[in-house]
Motif scaffolding. Structure first.
Motif, PDB file in Angstrom:
ATOM      1  N   PRO A   7     -52.253 -62.098  70.818  1.00  0.00           N
ATOM      2  CA  PRO A   7     -52.501 -63.401  71.363  1.00  0.00           C
ATOM      3  C   PRO A   7     -52.840 -63.946  70.476  1.00  0.00           C
ATOM      4  O   PRO A   7     -53.142 -63.772  69.145  1.00  0.00           O
ATOM      5  N   ALA A   8     -53.093 -65.400  70.549  1.00  0.00           N
ATOM      6  CA  ALA A   8     -53.342 -66.428  69.951  1.00  0.00           C
ATOM      7  C   ALA A   8     -55.013 -66.240  69.926  1.00  0.00           C
ATOM      8  O   ALA A   8     -55.596 -66.135  70.791  1.00  0.00           O
ATOM      9  N   ILE A   9     -55.614 -66.984  68.931  1.00  0.00           N
ATOM     10  CA  ILE A   9     -56.652 -66.664  68.997  1.00  0.00           C
ATOM     11  C   ILE A   9     -56.921 -68.309  68.510  1.00  0.00           C
ATOM     12  O   ILE A   9     -56.763 -69.603  68.155  1.00  0.00           O
ATOM     13  N   ALA A  14     -63.874 -67.595  69.998  1.00  0.00           N
ATOM     14  CA  ALA A  14     -64.879 -66.971  68.850  1.00  0.00           C
ATOM     15  C   ALA A  14     -65.816 -67.696  68.927  1.00  0.00           C
ATOM     16  O   ALA A  14     -66.963 -66.753  69.117  1.00  0.00           O
ATOM     17  N   PRO A  94     -65.872 -54.751  60.133  1.00  0.00           N
ATOM     18  CA  PRO A  94     -65.263 -55.294  61.249  1.00  0.00           C
ATOM     19  C   PRO A  94     -64.868 -56.716  61.853  1.00  0.00           C
ATOM     20  O   PRO A  94     -63.711 -56.784  62.186  1.00  0.00           O
ATOM     21  N   THR A  95     -65.934 -57.444  61.484  1.00  0.00           N
ATOM     22  CA  THR A  95     -65.728 -58.954  61.804  1.00  0.00           C
ATOM     23  C   THR A  95     -64.987 -59.635  60.763  1.00  0.00           C
ATOM     24  O   THR A  95     -64.152 -60.516  60.842  1.00  0.00           O
ATOM     25  N   VAL A  96     -65.014 -59.246  59.826  1.00  0.00           N
ATOM     26  CA  VAL A  96     -63.874 -60.232  59.083  1.00  0.00           C
ATOM     27  C   VAL A  96     -62.209 -59.401  58.724  1.00  0.00           C
ATOM     28  O   VAL A  96     -61.501 -60.176  58.984  1.00  0.00           O
ATOM     29  N   GLN A  97     -62.448 -58.063  59.403  1.00  0.00           N
ATOM     30  CA  GLN A  97     -61.513 -57.816  59.410  1.00  0.00           C
ATOM     31  C   GLN A  97     -60.589 -58.149  61.321  1.00  0.00           C
ATOM     32  O   GLN A  97     -59.244 -58.656  60.831  1.00  0.00           O
ATOM     33  N   SER A  98     -61.337 -58.635  61.948  1.00  0.00           N
ATOM     34  CA  SER A  98     -60.788 -59.463  63.101  1.00  0.00           C
ATOM     35  C   SER A  98     -59.907 -60.831  62.760  1.00  0.00           C
ATOM     36  O   SER A  98     -60.166 -60.719  61.481  1.00  0.00           O
ATOM     37  N   PRO A  99     -58.589 -61.053  63.257  1.00  0.00           N
ATOM     38  CA  PRO A  99     -58.884 -62.387  63.177  1.00  0.00           C
ATOM     39  C   PRO A  99     -58.419 -63.262  62.975  1.00  0.00           C
ATOM     40  O   PRO A  99     -58.434 -65.102  62.612  1.00  0.00           O
ATOM     41  N   THR A 100     -59.901 -63.295  63.432  1.00  0.00           N
ATOM     42  CA  THR A 100     -60.458 -64.901  63.450  1.00  0.00           C
ATOM     43  C   THR A 100     -61.254 -65.147  62.545  1.00  0.00           C
ATOM     44  O   THR A 100     -62.112 -64.602  62.089  1.00  0.00           O
TER      45      THR A 100
END
Ligand SMILES: Nc1ncnc2c1ncn2[C@@H]1O[C@H](COP(=O)(O)OP(=O)(O)OP(=O)(O)O)[C@@H](O)[C@H]1O
Ligand SMILES: [Mg+2]
Lengths: 269, 327
Positions: A7-9, A14, A94-100
């Motif tokens: 899905p698109a971010i 966010a 985990p936040t940095v690892q997310s695509p946002t």
């Protein structure tokens, strides 16, 4: 096979998610009541006593001074603190690892701090009002509100940069404390910067809120003498410095992220 | 092997620098990875075994874009982990586990909502998706409780729920069962197996040989930043010594007796371990010639002697590998 497409971010989603999380965390942690609710009351009372009788517009002075003190605490300090918490909880990874991109997470936190800073400002207003028994005379209420929100915006721009420092290193408390001191003195939130020795002036000029606050004083206190250049140059200075801060924020997070990925200190706290 | 590996590394290295002191800084360099070459086939479970400090977590963090390599190349799903991290992030999942990494003051559902938003999971599907992953890890009953009230095992399940929420194609699990009681560990392994049948590639690290043996068709052993073996479970068994293991237990053995055993046909290695008052000798055998009876006969005069044959476990092989490397 698992889903091939992703899905698109949505940046705004966010940002909202981060704002929502900040609210949930705030409500779950009563210790926040002290800086956000009690400090403004104290600032309000102190400012009232400090400025009492100092000219016809002393109420405005008191409100602006105390309001800025508490909003500083919320907007700047709170922003850095929220990111420091992500380090502490181990949720930065985990936040940095997310695509946002992390900057939108920061934006959400800063937005919340702006909101709670406004609440602090509101509390200051009510305290000073109650102490004085009458509302302060403001020549241009509409202009005042607009400029006031603009001051918040300039504060937020500084808050975002402080957040970047927290992503950068766990030792940002140091930067934050120096910054806090520089802010109190440099921006002249309690007293006009022009009363300070000349050499301190340039420090304040690096902060967008210094300019915006000076402009706000020009607007709301007739006969105010701040920076000798006057109201409009103040506005211009505030806009320019804020744009510079925002421009730096726009690129700094990617750079900071690369730095921490190279160092491998994302989970340090 | 399929043409495009799900994971591929070439000459991957990673050095950490830590500094001590303020003015006179002392720099310590740790070579966590010293040239790792590894290819992992898609849609399977791959196990990375290794003792503490071998470099497993470092390896997993590089593959999941949380750490930059110092040298070499790494790609996941055919995309470089450094240059294409933006492409990769929505397609991979990472479970580091442990006590940290979750927002403890809010409930599990809100934790998952937050990450669902960061991953852009369609808003219409969000709640249903959260419900289904909670169901899958068995946390539905505790979904509205604050995470700080969770036991370690429950936190681990929540970590996994977050890792699979966005349906990654490759899932990295760093020691998924560490600190779990046997029942929770078994449930977790069951869950991991069920993910593979959905077509997910799983890369897991573990200290537990039986876990790797149970879950992973293929295994690599890492020691001191290098891959020291990479094979199937059966292949690994053949790698060191032979396929058979005999154990002799008694109240102590003399060196002379150990030497006698070593002279028996087919014995390739003998390891001695103390078990309270007892000693256990583990014999690795390359051939069928020597039987438990032969060992019994070679050790006369022990009243409490017991000799038995057991299957060579991956644990035996593993200890041999990391021991040899350690020397
Ligand atoms: N951020 C860091 N700074 C300095 N050294 C580090 C850092 N992270 C890991 N190391 C070092 O790198 C080496 C490999 O560590 P790593 O965590 O990858 O091992 P591991 O195989 O996951 O161990 P364990 O089984 O204990 O989890 C260790 O010597 C460790 O001390
Ligand atoms: Mg590890």
């Amino acid at each position: 096979m698992a889903t091939a497409d992703v899905p698109a971010i949505s940046r705004s989603r966010a940002t909202r998610a981060s704002l929502r999380l900040a609210v949930l965390m705030f409500m779950a942690d009563p210790q926040w009541l002290i800086p956000s609710m009690i400090a403004p009351v104290i600032f309000g009372v102190v400012a009232f006593e400090l400025f009492r009788g100092a000219g016809p517009y002393f109420l405005t002075y008191a409100i602006l001074g105390a309001g800025m003190m508490s909003m500083w605490g919320q907007t700047l300090y709170g922003s850095g603190w929220a990111i420091g918490q992500d380090r502490e909880f181990g949720t930065l990874e985990p936040t940095v690892q997310s695509p946002t991109p992390y900057v939108y997470v920061v934006l959400g936190r800063v937005l919340w701090n702006v909101v709670s800073g406004l609440m602090g400002g509101g509390i200051v207003y009510l305290v000073v009002l109650a102490s004085a028994g009458s509302p302060p005379a403001v020549p241009d209420p509409v202009g005042f509100v607009i400029l006031f929100l603009f001051v918040m915006l300039t504060l937020a721009s500084v808050g975002i940069l402080f957040s970047a420092a927290w992503v950068y290193t766990r030792y940002s408390g140091f930067i934050q404390n120096v910054g806090e001191f520089a802010f109190y003195v440099g921006t002249g939130c309690m007293f006009p910067i022009v009363l300070l020795p000349f050499w301190t002036n340039p420090i304040g000029l690096f902060f967008p809120p210094t300019w915006a606050l000076d402009a706000l004083r020009y607007l709301s206190i007739p006969g105010y003498v701040g920076f000798s250049w006057g109201f409009w140059p103040d506005i211009l200075g505030a806009v320019v410095t804020t744009l510079v801060y925002v421009a730096i924020a726009g690129t700094i997070f990617k750079r900071v992220e690369l730095h921490v990925l190279a160092k491998g200190n994302l989970s340090d706290y | 092997m399929t043409p495009i590996p799900a994971i591929e590394t070439r000459g991957l290295t990673r050095t950490f620098e830590s500094r001590k002191g303020f003015l006179f800084r002392e720099v310590t360099r740790t070579e966590a990875l010293r040239g790792v070459d590894l290819a992992v086939a898609p849609e399977s479970i791959f196990g990375l075994l290794g003792p503490n400090g071998a470099g497993k977590t470092t390896f997993v963090k590089i593959l999941s874009t949380l750490l930059l390599p110092t040298g070499g190349k790494a790609s996941v799903l055919g995309h470089d982990v450094v240059d294409d991290s933006a492409w990769l992030r929505p397609r991979i999942g990472l479970v580091l586990g442990g006590e940290r990494g979750l927002y403890n003051r809010i409930n599990a559902r809100d934790n998952l909502r937050y990450f669902a938003d960061l991953y852009g999971i369609p808003t219409r599907e969000r709640e249903a998706r959260i419900e289904s992953v909670l169901e899958r890890v068995g946390l539905t009953w505790a979904a509205d409780r604050r995470v700080e009230e969770y036991s370690r095992g429950m936190k681990q399940k929540l970590h996994i729920a977050r890792g699979i929420l966005h349906r990654p194609q490759v899932l990295f699990l760093d020691e998924p069962t560490i600190g779990l009681d046997p029942k929770s560990a078994r449930e977790t392994r069951k869950l991991v197996r069920s993910l593979v049948s959905d077509g997910v590639t799983i890369f897991l690290t573990t200290h537990y040989m039986f876990e790797a043996e149970e879950l992973c068709p293929e295994i690599a052993v890492m020691s001191k930043g290098r891959i020291v073996a990479r094979d199937t479970v059966a292949g690994l068994r053949h790698l060191v010594g032979g396929d058979r293991t005999l154990e002799a237990e008694a109240y102590g053995f003399e060196d002379r007796e150990v030497a006698t055993l070593r002279a028996l046909p087919g014995v390739s290695k003998i390891v001695s371990e103390e078990y309270g008052p007892k000693t256990r000798l583990t014999l690795r055998l390359r051939s069928l010639e020597t039987t438990p009876d032969d060992v019994q006969a070679a050790l006369p005069g022990h009243t409490e002697l017991s000799v038995r044959e057991r299957r060579t476990s991956l644990e035996d092989v593993y200890l041999d590998l990391v021991e040899e490397e350690a020397r």
